[in-house]
Design a protein around this motif. Structure first.
Motif: not given
Length: 178
Positions: A20-22, A47-50, A65-67, A91
């Motif tokens: 989750k910290d990317h 990444h910019y999200d998890g 990723s969620r980005d 996502w």
């Protein structure tokens, strides 16, 4: 949030995690290792999200990723090779590779399944695979399997090989699960 395992050329076990910290983290696991170990590498840039999904094909690592993006990494050099920032409109929840084929599959929270060429990360096709998020993709030499929040596992057969577009992928069967 996800992990995959691999082995180096000299049979060193690797555990690769997405968080989750990317960040994607690499752990070298020596034989007989027990307890907590620290990562030996953090892949940059994050990444910019998890990170929702990781898959290895040879010496290449793909991350979703969620980005909404997909990244392609060189596992030996630990370098970013390519990225598709807006691979999906939602996502990227699942990735899969087809053994013996230059094909990467991705599934998103919106239920869309896409096929990519692993060398170029060019889109080969897409279709609405499920009505809910695609949580997992697995493959063998002749079929694709997708699992979704809609409580189904779908089995897909590719006609004409996976080098062709996803328009040629046929819904061969559907397995309901509880």
């Amino acid at each position: 949030m996800c992990l995959t395992v691999d082995q180096t050329g000299n049979n060193q076990d690797l555990v690769i995690t997405g968080s989750k910290d990317h960040y994607i983290k690499l752990f070298d696991v020596t034989e007989g290792s027990l307890g907590s170990i620290s990562p030996t590498h953090n892949f940059e840039p994050p990444h910019y999200d998890g990170i929702e999904s990781l898959v290895v094909q040879g010496d290449i690592l793909f991350s979703g990723s969620r980005d909404n993006g997909i990244k392609k990494w060189d596992l030996d050099r630990k370098d970013l090779l390519q990225q598709v920032p807006n691979a999906h409109r939602d996502w990227v929840c699942a990735l899969g590779v087809v053994p013996g084929s230059p094909a990467l599959l991705s599934g998103c929270r919106g239920g869309v399944l896409k096929l990519w060429h692993t060398d170029t990360l060019g889109t080969l096709g897409e279709l609405k695979g499920h009505e809910s998020p695609i949580n997992s993709i697995s493959t063998n030499s002749s079929h694709l399997f997708t699992a979704s929040d809609d409580r189904t596992v779908k089995i897909w057969r590719a006609r004409g090989g996976l080098d062709s577009t996803l328009e040629t992928v046929d819904n061969a069967d559907e397995v309901a699960s509880n």
